[in-house]
Motif scaffolding. Structure first.
Motif, PDB file in Angstrom:
ATOM      1  N   LYS A  61      17.730   0.562 -12.910  1.00 46.01           N
ATOM      2  CA  LYS A  61      17.716   1.929 -12.825  1.00 46.01           C
ATOM      3  C   LYS A  61      16.800   2.798 -11.924  1.00 46.01           C
ATOM      4  CE  LYS A  61      20.636   3.096 -17.041  1.00 46.01           C
ATOM      5  NZ  LYS A  61      20.624   4.193 -18.308  1.00 46.01           N
ATOM      6  N   SER A  62      15.650   2.109 -12.062  1.00 46.83           N
ATOM      7  CA  SER A  62      14.596   2.465 -10.896  1.00 46.83           C
ATOM      8  C   SER A  62      13.735   1.317 -10.657  1.00 46.83           C
ATOM      9  CB  SER A  62      13.684   3.860 -11.729  1.00 46.83           C
ATOM     10  OG  SER A  62      12.985   3.068 -12.729  1.00 46.83           O
ATOM     11  N   ILE A  63      13.213   1.450  -9.378  1.00 39.52           N
ATOM     12  CA  ILE A  63      12.478   0.348  -8.998  1.00 39.52           C
ATOM     13  C   ILE A  63      11.217   0.940  -8.281  1.00 39.52           C
ATOM     14  CG2 ILE A  63      12.394  -1.661  -7.105  1.00 39.52           C
ATOM     15  CD1 ILE A  63      15.352  -2.063  -7.620  1.00 39.52           C
ATOM     16  N   GLN A  64       9.901   0.611  -8.429  1.00 43.33           N
ATOM     17  CA  GLN A  64       8.851   0.824  -7.538  1.00 43.33           C
ATOM     18  C   GLN A  64       8.342  -0.471  -6.787  1.00 43.33           C
ATOM     19  OE1 GLN A  64       5.132   1.865  -9.454  1.00 43.33           O
ATOM     20  NE2 GLN A  64       6.067   3.733 -10.533  1.00 43.33           N
ATOM     21  N   THR A  65       8.087  -0.462  -5.373  1.00 42.40           N
ATOM     22  CA  THR A  65       7.751  -1.502  -4.643  1.00 42.40           C
ATOM     23  C   THR A  65       6.305  -1.281  -4.371  1.00 42.40           C
ATOM     24  OG1 THR A  65       8.223  -0.881  -2.426  1.00 42.40           O
ATOM     25  CG2 THR A  65      10.134  -1.622  -3.779  1.00 42.40           C
ATOM     26  N   TRP A  66       5.680  -2.433  -4.303  1.00 38.61           N
ATOM     27  CA  TRP A  66       4.125  -2.056  -3.887  1.00 38.61           C
ATOM     28  C   TRP A  66       3.944  -3.539  -2.962  1.00 38.61           C
ATOM     29  CZ3 TRP A  66       0.516   1.330  -5.405  1.00 38.61           C
ATOM     30  CH2 TRP A  66       0.774   2.219  -6.340  1.00 38.61           C
ATOM     31  N   ASP A  67       3.131  -2.854  -1.830  1.00 42.13           N
ATOM     32  CA  ASP A  67       2.683  -3.903  -0.655  1.00 42.13           C
ATOM     33  C   ASP A  67       1.390  -3.256   0.001  1.00 42.13           C
ATOM     34  OD1 ASP A  67       2.596  -5.583   1.998  1.00 42.13           O
ATOM     35  OD2 ASP A  67       4.327  -6.550   0.671  1.00 42.13           O
ATOM     36  N   ILE A  68       0.437  -4.337   0.291  1.00 41.97           N
ATOM     37  CA  ILE A  68      -0.640  -3.864   1.146  1.00 41.97           C
ATOM     38  C   ILE A  68      -0.153  -3.557   2.650  1.00 41.97           C
ATOM     39  CG2 ILE A  68      -2.448  -4.712  -0.456  1.00 41.97           C
ATOM     40  CD1 ILE A  68      -2.344  -7.281   1.596  1.00 41.97           C
ATOM     41  N   ASP A  69       1.053  -3.866   3.122  1.00 37.78           N
ATOM     42  CA  ASP A  69       1.419  -3.621   4.344  1.00 37.78           C
ATOM     43  C   ASP A  69       2.068  -2.100   4.562  1.00 37.78           C
ATOM     44  OD1 ASP A  69       2.606  -3.742   6.818  1.00 37.78           O
ATOM     45  OD2 ASP A  69       4.135  -5.393   6.344  1.00 37.78           O
ATOM     46  N   PRO A  70       1.471  -1.556   5.258  1.00 38.45           N
ATOM     47  CA  PRO A  70       2.290  -0.016   5.345  1.00 38.45           C
ATOM     48  C   PRO A  70       3.455  -0.263   6.052  1.00 38.45           C
ATOM     49  CG  PRO A  70       0.501  -0.312   7.238  1.00 38.45           C
ATOM     50  CD  PRO A  70       0.123  -1.500   6.151  1.00 38.45           C
ATOM     51  N   LEU A  71       4.184  -1.116   6.751  1.00 39.94           N
ATOM     52  CA  LEU A  71       5.313  -1.216   7.309  1.00 39.94           C
ATOM     53  C   LEU A  71       6.311  -1.536   6.178  1.00 39.94           C
ATOM     54  CD1 LEU A  71       4.768  -3.117  10.347  1.00 39.94           C
ATOM     55  CD2 LEU A  71       5.219  -0.648  10.315  1.00 39.94           C
ATOM     56  N   ALA A  72       5.564  -2.102   5.373  1.00 39.74           N
ATOM     57  CA  ALA A  72       6.693  -2.863   4.057  1.00 39.74           C
ATOM     58  C   ALA A  72       7.767  -1.927   3.459  1.00 39.74           C
ATOM     59  CB  ALA A  72       5.993  -3.579   3.024  1.00 39.74           C
ATOM     60  N   GLY A  73       7.076  -0.514   3.031  1.00 39.25           N
ATOM     61  CA  GLY A  73       8.013   0.358   2.283  1.00 39.25           C
ATOM     62  C   GLY A  73       8.816   1.148   3.192  1.00 39.25           C
ATOM     63  N   PRO A  74       8.979   1.472   4.425  1.00 36.46           N
ATOM     64  CA  PRO A  74       9.821   1.994   5.049  1.00 36.46           C
ATOM     65  C   PRO A  74      10.789   0.920   5.587  1.00 36.46           C
ATOM     66  CG  PRO A  74       7.647   2.540   5.914  1.00 36.46           C
ATOM     67  CD  PRO A  74       7.334   1.649   4.939  1.00 36.46           C
TER      68      PRO A  74
END
Length: 236
Positions: A61-74
């Motif tokens: 139902k909901s997801i949080q993603t985490w990554d140290i790479d600033p390009l990862a999220g977009p």
């Protein structure tokens, strides 16, 4: 040291779409076979979700993603955002070191499942000694006690023979951790992959507790350099 981030990494992943297709399909099959016991997911080391299954992600139902790479999220939103919206899955992408923030994340979302997407095998490159890497992995897994969590990560990696080798050569295997002839079967599996010594140990052999059912997959990251992936889920 970020081995799975930055423009070069994403360009390589985009260029390798066909080469990685079988591994991606095996990961999806494995993920879809896992029961969903929580409604929320914290996805750590998500990158752009290059190897993630939208069919699996949309079960939450909901997801949080985490990554140290600033390009990862977009890029993750570009690749998976539309499918997740269609299934009513809320998606929030964050930039930061979730491994160091893990106790805080666990406390903030006590009911969320945790999944490490090809990140635990990189810890040996982020410490000065093997002992430090092993201790950090042990600390992480201890913090996850009582939680529903899973991981797919590098177990080993190294050069392979290219002659006559295709991505279809190795197949996934599910082995109990305490299999009597595990070492022998592992050597057969590596031989079938065309592995050529020396191979790098990513120090993840003890990430999962004894008795955890594991799935092993081959990942042709480069035509002449493959990774042996290890995947498993731990339930409270």
């Amino acid at each position: 040291m970020n081995l799975t981030g930055g423009l070069l990494w994403h360009w390589r992943a985009w260029r390798s779409d066909a080469q990685w297709a079988q591994t991606r399909a095996e990961i999806e099959t494995w993920l879809l076979a896992q029961p969903i016991e929580e409604e929320q997911l914290i996805l750590i080391g998500a990158s752009a979700g290059w190897m993630m299954s939208p069919a699996w992600l949309s079960r939450y139902k909901s997801i949080q993603t985490w990554d140290i790479d600033p390009l990862a999220g977009p890029l993750f939103k570009m690749r998976h955002g539309k499918a997740l919206r269609q299934h009513g899955t809320a998606l929030n992408c964050f930039t930061g070191d979730a491994l160091r923030m893990l106790p805080t994340l666990l406390k903030a979302q006590p009911r969320a499942a945790i999944f490490f997407d090809n990140v635990l095998g990189q810890i040996r490159f982020q410490t000065h000694t093997i002992h430090q890497a092993e201790n950090r992995l042990q600390t992480l897994t201890q913090a996850l006690r009582g939680r529903h969590w899973g991981s797919i990560h590098d177990r080993m990696s190294g050069p392979v023979q290219r002659t006559g080798l295709t991505t279809a050569a190795p197949v996934a295997h599910t082995w109990p951790m305490l299999m009597v002839n595990e070492a022998q079967e592992t050597q057969k599996w590596l031989a079938r992959m065309g592995a050529q010594s020396p191979w790098l140990d990513h120090l993840t052999g003890d990430v999962f507790k004894e008795g955890t059912e594991l799935t092993h997959m081959a990942w042709p990251m480069k035509p002449d350099y493959w990774h042996w992936l290890q995947a498993g889920w731990v339930r409270p």
